[in-house]
Write a protein that holds these residues in place. Structure first.
Motif, PDB file in Angstrom:
ATOM      1  N   GLU A 279       0.830  -1.199   0.000  1.00  0.00           N
ATOM      2  CA  GLU A 279       0.000   0.000   0.000  1.00  0.00           C
ATOM      3  C   GLU A 279       0.868   1.255   0.000  1.00  0.00           C
ATOM      4  OE1 GLU A 279      -3.523   2.140   2.688  1.00  0.00           O
ATOM      5  OE2 GLU A 279      -2.829   0.112   3.171  1.00  0.00           O
ATOM      6  N   ALA A 280       1.909   1.253   0.848  1.00  0.00           N
ATOM      7  CA  ALA A 280       2.792   2.422   0.911  1.00  0.00           C
ATOM      8  C   ALA A 280       3.549   2.618  -0.401  1.00  0.00           C
ATOM      9  CB  ALA A 280       3.774   2.272   2.071  1.00  0.00           C
ATOM     10  N   GLY A 281       3.981   1.508  -1.011  1.00  0.00           N
ATOM     11  CA  GLY A 281       4.687   1.601  -2.282  1.00  0.00           C
ATOM     12  C   GLY A 281       3.824   2.181  -3.382  1.00  0.00           C
ATOM     13  N   GLU A 282       2.569   1.734  -3.425  1.00  0.00           N
ATOM     14  CA  GLU A 282       1.645   2.261  -4.434  1.00  0.00           C
ATOM     15  C   GLU A 282       1.367   3.742  -4.182  1.00  0.00           C
ATOM     16  OE1 GLU A 282      -2.917   1.655  -6.118  1.00  0.00           O
ATOM     17  OE2 GLU A 282      -2.216   0.444  -4.439  1.00  0.00           O
ATOM     18  N   GLU A 283       1.193   4.108  -2.900  1.00  0.00           N
ATOM     19  CA  GLU A 283       0.933   5.510  -2.566  1.00  0.00           C
ATOM     20  C   GLU A 283       2.122   6.393  -2.966  1.00  0.00           C
ATOM     21  OE1 GLU A 283       0.047   5.939   1.538  1.00  0.00           O
ATOM     22  OE2 GLU A 283      -1.932   5.012   1.397  1.00  0.00           O
ATOM     23  N   TYR A 284       3.340   5.923  -2.659  1.00  0.00           N
ATOM     24  CA  TYR A 284       4.512   6.722  -3.018  1.00  0.00           C
ATOM     25  C   TYR A 284       4.589   6.893  -4.535  1.00  0.00           C
ATOM     26  CZ  TYR A 284       9.195   8.241  -4.085  1.00  0.00           C
ATOM     27  OH  TYR A 284      10.255   8.944  -4.615  1.00  0.00           O
ATOM     28  N   TRP A 285       4.359   5.817  -5.270  1.00  0.00           N
ATOM     29  CA  TRP A 285       4.475   5.889  -6.729  1.00  0.00           C
ATOM     30  C   TRP A 285       3.489   6.907  -7.308  1.00  0.00           C
ATOM     31  CZ3 TRP A 285       8.296   4.076  -9.599  1.00  0.00           C
ATOM     32  CH2 TRP A 285       8.142   4.054 -10.989  1.00  0.00           C
ATOM     33  N   ARG A 286       2.265   6.873  -6.806  1.00  0.00           N
ATOM     34  CA  ARG A 286       1.255   7.834  -7.277  1.00  0.00           C
ATOM     35  C   ARG A 286       1.640   9.259  -6.874  1.00  0.00           C
ATOM     36  NH1 ARG A 286      -4.360   5.538  -5.153  1.00  0.00           N
ATOM     37  NH2 ARG A 286      -5.017   7.646  -5.751  1.00  0.00           N
ATOM     38  N   SER A 287       2.110   9.422  -5.637  1.00  0.00           N
ATOM     39  CA  SER A 287       2.488  10.743  -5.144  1.00  0.00           C
ATOM     40  C   SER A 287       3.702  11.276  -5.901  1.00  0.00           C
ATOM     41  CB  SER A 287       2.796  10.674  -3.650  1.00  0.00           C
ATOM     42  OG  SER A 287       1.667  10.246  -2.913  1.00  0.00           O
ATOM     43  N   MET A 288       4.684  10.389  -6.162  1.00  0.00           N
ATOM     44  CA  MET A 288       5.872  10.790  -6.919  1.00  0.00           C
ATOM     45  C   MET A 288       5.479  11.283  -8.305  1.00  0.00           C
ATOM     46  SD  MET A 288       8.970   8.438  -8.419  1.00  0.00           S
ATOM     47  CE  MET A 288       7.837   7.857  -9.702  1.00  0.00           C
ATOM     48  N   ASN A 289       4.605  10.550  -8.971  1.00  0.00           N
ATOM     49  CA  ASN A 289       4.195  10.957 -10.312  1.00  0.00           C
ATOM     50  C   ASN A 289       3.434  12.270 -10.303  1.00  0.00           C
ATOM     51  OD1 ASN A 289       4.756   8.958 -12.701  1.00  0.00           O
ATOM     52  ND2 ASN A 289       4.429   7.667 -10.909  1.00  0.00           N
ATOM     53  N   LEU A 290       2.616  12.496  -9.267  1.00  0.00           N
ATOM     54  CA  LEU A 290       1.919  13.771  -9.167  1.00  0.00           C
ATOM     55  C   LEU A 290       2.915  14.901  -8.915  1.00  0.00           C
ATOM     56  CD1 LEU A 290      -0.562  15.508  -9.105  1.00  0.00           C
ATOM     57  CD2 LEU A 290      -0.962  14.816  -6.729  1.00  0.00           C
ATOM     58  N   ALA A 291       3.916  14.653  -8.069  1.00  0.00           N
ATOM     59  CA  ALA A 291       4.945  15.669  -7.832  1.00  0.00           C
ATOM     60  C   ALA A 291       5.692  15.993  -9.127  1.00  0.00           C
ATOM     61  CB  ALA A 291       5.920  15.190  -6.760  1.00  0.00           C
ATOM     62  N   GLY A 292       5.931  14.976  -9.949  1.00  0.00           N
ATOM     63  CA  GLY A 292       6.571  15.211 -11.239  1.00  0.00           C
ATOM     64  C   GLY A 292       5.715  16.082 -12.146  1.00  0.00           C
ATOM     65  N   GLU A 293       4.405  15.815 -12.155  1.00  0.00           N
ATOM     66  CA  GLU A 293       3.494  16.639 -12.952  1.00  0.00           C
ATOM     67  C   GLU A 293       3.460  18.070 -12.420  1.00  0.00           C
ATOM     68  OE1 GLU A 293      -0.402  15.041 -13.844  1.00  0.00           O
ATOM     69  OE2 GLU A 293       0.330  13.000 -13.548  1.00  0.00           O
ATOM     70  N   TYR A 294       3.518  18.196 -11.096  1.00  0.00           N
ATOM     71  CA  TYR A 294       3.503  19.533 -10.500  1.00  0.00           C
ATOM     72  C   TYR A 294       4.784  20.302 -10.846  1.00  0.00           C
ATOM     73  CZ  TYR A 294       3.420  23.218  -6.979  1.00  0.00           C
ATOM     74  OH  TYR A 294       3.446  24.446  -6.353  1.00  0.00           O
ATOM     75  N   ALA A 295       5.924  19.607 -10.814  1.00  0.00           N
ATOM     76  CA  ALA A 295       7.187  20.254 -11.193  1.00  0.00           C
ATOM     77  C   ALA A 295       7.111  20.782 -12.627  1.00  0.00           C
ATOM     78  CB  ALA A 295       8.345  19.275 -11.043  1.00  0.00           C
ATOM     79  N   LYS A 296       6.573  19.966 -13.523  1.00  0.00           N
ATOM     80  CA  LYS A 296       6.398  20.410 -14.913  1.00  0.00           C
ATOM     81  C   LYS A 296       5.465  21.622 -14.979  1.00  0.00           C
ATOM     82  CE  LYS A 296       4.296  19.035 -19.314  1.00  0.00           C
ATOM     83  NZ  LYS A 296       5.027  20.079 -20.049  1.00  0.00           N
ATOM     84  N   ALA A 297       4.397  21.583 -14.179  1.00  0.00           N
ATOM     85  CA  ALA A 297       3.445  22.696 -14.172  1.00  0.00           C
ATOM     86  C   ALA A 297       4.116  23.985 -13.721  1.00  0.00           C
ATOM     87  CB  ALA A 297       2.269  22.365 -13.250  1.00  0.00           C
TER      88      ALA A 297
END
Length: 468
Positions: free
Chosen positions: A296-314
């Motif tokens: 569960e934690a691994g899946e949460e981190y992966w989703r959060s990491m990808n959102l942070a990447g999208e935010y950095a691009k934004a």
């Protein structure tokens, strides 16, 4: 404001991990938060219970945080792992430019039980967890410190419709635009409204940690961090036969370097703490703890990491849009890439989780940016798809001096002379970012001719960084 006393009845709505934690919370609130409204006290307590790692050093809430963290640690299952006796093989590019401590740090990572493949880029230097310039591949496991604190730290280059002459002719206007439409550091934010679709991402509502971080993400949109982050105007020269969509020539351009701001840092710290509590490693490797992506934690981190990447691009999108609109100029081409991230990638016949901490993706024909320093050229590159480097290349010149050493080695007077000699205007910045604190970018590029081809170069002219 009148005092408001909290009582056990009001605390009944909160699920405490123990009676001791409840008692500590009640005592802290009534001793140190006497004039805080009770509903606000409840919110503070709830936040400590949900993210105790954020409050372990807090002067008044630290005791409650430690009680909660200790209870969680006892409740969560963990597994103890030993390092392999010998590191798995990893290739080093440009070893003569790399300090031994960075190579040793990479070797330590390659002793992890989950280590599959690795490589060290020619700009590498020692960092936390993985060395900066380290590329590390696993099977279905992610190391939060293998991505780093600044998730999605990236480069973005916009080539403008103007020729190179525009940069010199409009130097004053470019300087004022950078002063008025960019912001650096953790304090404050841009004083005008802006929006990006990433702020409406459903994970900001679905995941408790992201929900708490949303407000600050809104405020920090379009801003940059401190350290070596920058926004700068300069001149791009595209070479004959380049593989971009533009003909060879000299163009005005805008280049930015920054990441996901507080959003990424909080995600990294939160999931690193979870990894370290559930994946026990010897002391020297504890920050290389990993999360199973099936957990569960691994899946949460992966989703959060990808959102942070999208935010950095934004953030980069907004920086470039804000400046171009302020100056009344048009973008004709954008080239961008992350260099602190993890990807699912196929290398050879297998699928891997590839961590690049300070490394540029360089799969076949993928374009990217490798900057130099505030006075040195950066390069537009095209990946050659070298499996030995895990399809990666350097992410910059790389430091050859620590910030403290640079501060003790250079003066503002010597920095100003260097800037003047290279025709560069600097806003902010400090001697910790002096060009001589970095390796020679051209030597770094010569060490990776099997990894990337050079399509063009960027020369800085008006640079903004955080104040020292």
């Amino acid at each position: 404001m009148a005092k408001q006393k909290l009582d056990i009845k009001l605390l009944s709505a909160i699920d405490f991990p123990s009676d001791v934690a409840r008692s500590v919370a009640l005592n802290i609130m009534n001793r140190h938060f006497k004039h805080t409204p009770n509903d606000e006290k409840l919110k503070i307590i709830q936040h400590v219970l949900e993210t105790p790692e954020s409050y372990l050093q807090h002067a008044t809430l630290g005791l409650l945080a430690h009680k909660v963290a200790a209870k969680i640690l006892l409740a969560e299952p963990f597994e103890v792992f030993q390092l392999n006796d010998e590191p798995k093989h990893f290739d080093v590019f440009g070893s003569k430019h790399i300090e031994v401590s960075a190579i040793n740090q990479m070797a330590l990572a390659m002793r992890l039980p989950v280590a599959e493949k690795g490589a060290l880029m020619p700009d590498a230097h020692q960092g936390y967890g993985l060395p900066i310039g380290g590329v590390f591949a696993t099977k279905n496991a992610v190391v939060p410190y293998g991505v780093g604190m600044d998730i999605g730290c990236r480069m973005s280059l916009t080539i403008l419709e103007q020729t190179d002459a525009y940069v010199e002719d409009k130097r004053y206007e470019l300087k004022k635009a950078l002063e008025n439409y960019t912001h650096f550091g953790n304090d404050g934010f841009l004083d005008f409204d802006q929006h990006h679709d990433v702020l409406d991402h459903p994970d900001f509502s679905l995941m408790p940690l992201l929900k708490k971080l949303h407000g600050k993400a809104v405020k920090q949109l379009g801003s940059s961090g401190s350290g070596n982050h920058f926004v700068e105007f300069g001149v791009v020269t595209l070479y004959e036969g380049n593989q971009t969509s533009l003909p060879a020539g000299r163009y005005a351009a805008l280049l930015s370097h920054s990441g996901s701001r507080s959003l990424g840092a909080n995600i990294a710290q939160h999931y690193t703490n979870i990894a370290m509590n559930t994946c026990k490693l010897p002391r020297e490797a504890k920050h290389l703890a990993w999360l199973d992506l099936n957990s569960e934690a691994g899946e949460e981190y992966w989703r959060s990491m990808n959102l942070a990447g999208e935010y950095a691009k934004a953030c980069h999108d907004r920086i470039h849009k804000n400046l171009c609109e302020a100056l009344g100029i048009q973008q004709v081409l954008n080239i961008e890439n992350h260099h602190n991230f993890a990807w699912r990638e196929r290398i050879g016949d297998d699928d891997y989780i590839v961590h690049r901490k300070g490394a540029t993706p360089a799969a076949k024909d993928v374009l990217g940016i490798i900057p130099g320093s505030m006075t040195a050229a950066g390069y537009i590159v095209r990946g050659l798809g070298n499996d030995v480097s895990l399809n990666s290349a350097a992410h910059g010149a790389g430091r050859k001096m620590s910030r403290d050493r640079a501060k003790n080695s250079f003066t503002m007077s010597s920095l100003k002379k260097e800037l003047q000699s290279k025709n560069v205007t600097l806003i902010g910045g400090g001697v910790d970012e002096a060009p001589l604190a970095y390796k020679d970018i051209d030597l770094v590029m010569k060490s990776q001719t099997t990894l990337v081809a050079i399509e063009g170069e960027f020369l800085p002219r008006v640079v903004r960084m955080a104040k020292d």
